[in-house]
Design a protein around this motif. Structure first.
Motif, PDB file in Angstrom:
ATOM      1  N   ARG A  10       0.794  -1.191   0.000  1.00 36.45           N
ATOM      2  CA  ARG A  10       0.000   0.000   0.000  1.00 36.45           C
ATOM      3  C   ARG A  10       0.848   1.271   0.000  1.00 36.45           C
ATOM      4  NH1 ARG A  10      -1.775   2.066   4.619  1.00 36.45           N
ATOM      5  NH2 ARG A  10      -3.297   3.647   4.158  1.00 36.45           N
ATOM      6  N   LEU A  16      -0.113   0.557  -7.173  1.00 39.68           N
ATOM      7  CA  LEU A  16      -1.545   0.293  -7.085  1.00 39.68           C
ATOM      8  C   LEU A  16      -2.253   0.638  -8.396  1.00 39.68           C
ATOM      9  CD1 LEU A  16      -2.495   1.626  -3.536  1.00 39.68           C
ATOM     10  CD2 LEU A  16      -2.017  -0.709  -4.217  1.00 39.68           C
ATOM     11  N   THR A  17      -3.287  -0.111  -8.670  1.00 42.95           N
ATOM     12  CA  THR A  17      -4.118   0.226  -9.830  1.00 42.95           C
ATOM     13  C   THR A  17      -5.076   1.345  -9.421  1.00 42.95           C
ATOM     14  OG1 THR A  17      -5.872  -1.303  -9.213  1.00 42.95           O
ATOM     15  CG2 THR A  17      -4.090  -2.206 -10.538  1.00 42.95           C
ATOM     16  N   ASP A  18      -5.723   1.943 -10.403  1.00 42.81           N
ATOM     17  CA  ASP A  18      -6.710   2.991 -10.106  1.00 42.81           C
ATOM     18  C   ASP A  18      -7.818   2.469  -9.195  1.00 42.81           C
ATOM     19  OD1 ASP A  18      -5.526   5.031 -11.409  1.00 42.81           O
ATOM     20  OD2 ASP A  18      -6.974   5.159 -13.051  1.00 42.81           O
ATOM     21  N   VAL A  19      -8.220   1.230  -9.454  1.00 39.93           N
ATOM     22  CA  VAL A  19      -9.304   0.655  -8.653  1.00 39.93           C
ATOM     23  C   VAL A  19      -8.864   0.525  -7.195  1.00 39.93           C
ATOM     24  CG1 VAL A  19     -10.718  -1.420  -8.314  1.00 39.93           C
ATOM     25  CG2 VAL A  19     -10.305  -0.558 -10.615  1.00 39.93           C
ATOM     26  N   GLU A  20      -7.648   0.098  -7.001  1.00 39.71           N
ATOM     27  CA  GLU A  20      -7.148  -0.051  -5.634  1.00 39.71           C
ATOM     28  C   GLU A  20      -6.999   1.305  -4.953  1.00 39.71           C
ATOM     29  OE1 GLU A  20      -4.651  -4.201  -5.981  1.00 39.71           O
ATOM     30  OE2 GLU A  20      -3.783  -2.395  -6.836  1.00 39.71           O
ATOM     31  N   ARG A  21      -6.518   2.270  -5.718  1.00 37.08           N
ATOM     32  CA  ARG A  21      -6.380   3.615  -5.148  1.00 37.08           C
ATOM     33  C   ARG A  21      -7.754   4.166  -4.766  1.00 37.08           C
ATOM     34  NH1 ARG A  21      -3.361   6.640  -9.323  1.00 37.08           N
ATOM     35  NH2 ARG A  21      -2.247   4.678  -9.553  1.00 37.08           N
ATOM     36  N   ALA A  22      -8.738   3.887  -5.632  1.00 35.09           N
ATOM     37  CA  ALA A  22     -10.099   4.355  -5.361  1.00 35.09           C
ATOM     38  C   ALA A  22     -10.627   3.739  -4.063  1.00 35.09           C
ATOM     39  CB  ALA A  22     -11.004   3.999  -6.532  1.00 35.09           C
ATOM     40  N   ILE A  23     -10.380   2.460  -3.876  1.00 37.10           N
ATOM     41  CA  ILE A  23     -10.850   1.788  -2.655  1.00 37.10           C
ATOM     42  C   ILE A  23     -10.175   2.415  -1.434  1.00 37.10           C
ATOM     43  CG2 ILE A  23     -10.824  -0.404  -1.380  1.00 37.10           C
ATOM     44  CD1 ILE A  23     -11.215  -1.810  -4.091  1.00 37.10           C
ATOM     45  N   GLU A  24      -8.908   2.711  -1.570  1.00 41.40           N
ATOM     46  CA  GLU A  24      -8.191   3.351  -0.465  1.00 41.40           C
ATOM     47  C   GLU A  24      -8.787   4.707  -0.108  1.00 41.40           C
ATOM     48  OE1 GLU A  24      -3.676   1.860  -0.102  1.00 41.40           O
ATOM     49  OE2 GLU A  24      -4.072   3.934  -0.597  1.00 41.40           O
ATOM     50  N   ILE A  25      -9.156   5.452  -1.126  1.00 40.81           N
ATOM     51  CA  ILE A  25      -9.731   6.778  -0.889  1.00 40.81           C
ATOM     52  C   ILE A  25     -11.051   6.633  -0.120  1.00 40.81           C
ATOM     53  CG2 ILE A  25     -10.826   8.754  -2.029  1.00 40.81           C
ATOM     54  CD1 ILE A  25      -8.620   8.463  -4.214  1.00 40.81           C
TER      55      ILE A  25
END
Lengths: 100, 105
Positions: A10, A16-25
């Motif tokens: 992390r 990270l992919t965009d999807v993973e970054r989005a989940i983090e946000i």
């Protein structure tokens, strides 16, 4: 699920992919607003602040937010877990699909 | 949507677009993701968060549990529930680790 592994990775957001970054946000917003009492949960008032401040354009799609929040119990005492927050955010997300 | 979306709005749009990227559907039918494409999505888009997505059986179980109406296709609601199922434990873990660092200080 290899959560330990993911948490280690992390820190290196490059990977990270965009999807993973989005989940983090989405997770970070939950933590940013969950400051009162038990920090694993949002109170109804904290949820309202989050939706109004962080989803200014999409909050119109969270239909009858106020009613929903009233049903959640004491605005400063009731506890909303991540899953409940996720479901409400999901309605806003559905709103962005309809909009297209 | 205009350029002044908040960070959280951006995040939701990414998750919605990701569904649409893998979903198919013809004209009037609502879009769905097939199990095959869903597995592809997990391994491509969530490869750091789900280290065992290569494990077909684990992914199948996840999809089976998720596919409430058993039609072999994943709707937007089912997709959203699954991503939430992945995000929830991660949220707890991050919080625990934050507490952990506070206690050790």
């Amino acid at each position: 699920m290899g959560q330990c592994h993911c948490h280690k990775k992390r820190k290196d957001s490059q990977e990270l992919t965009d999807v993973e970054r989005a989940i983090e946000i989405v997770i970070n917003n939950f933590h940013r607003y969950a400051v009162k009492g038990r920090k694993e949960c949002l109170t109804p008032n904290e949820l309202r602040d989050l939706v109004v401040q962080q989803l200014p354009q999409l909050s119109q799609h969270v239909c009858s937010l106020d009613e929903k929040i009233e049903c959640l119990g004491d605005p400063d005492e009731a506890k909303l877990e991540f899953g409940e927050y996720w479901a409400i955010i999901g309605e806003a997300a559905k709103g962005c699909r309809v909009k297209k | 949507m205009s350029g002044n979306s908040s960070e959280l709005e951006w995040a939701l749009q990414v998750l919605v677009k990701n569904f649409d990227k893998y979903a198919s559907g013809c004209c009037k039918k609502p879009r769905r993701i097939s199990k095959k494409d869903f597995r592809k999505m997990l391994s491509r888009e969530l490869n750091h968060m789900l280290t065992d997505t290569g494990n077909k059986r684990a992914a199948d179980k996840l999809i089976c549990d998720l596919d409430e109406n058993k039609d072999g296709l994943i709707s937007f609601e089912e997709y959203w529930t699954l991503i939430g199922g992945i995000a929830g434990p991660i949220a707890c873990l991050i919080r625990q680790q934050e507490h952990g660092t506070k206690f050790t200080k």
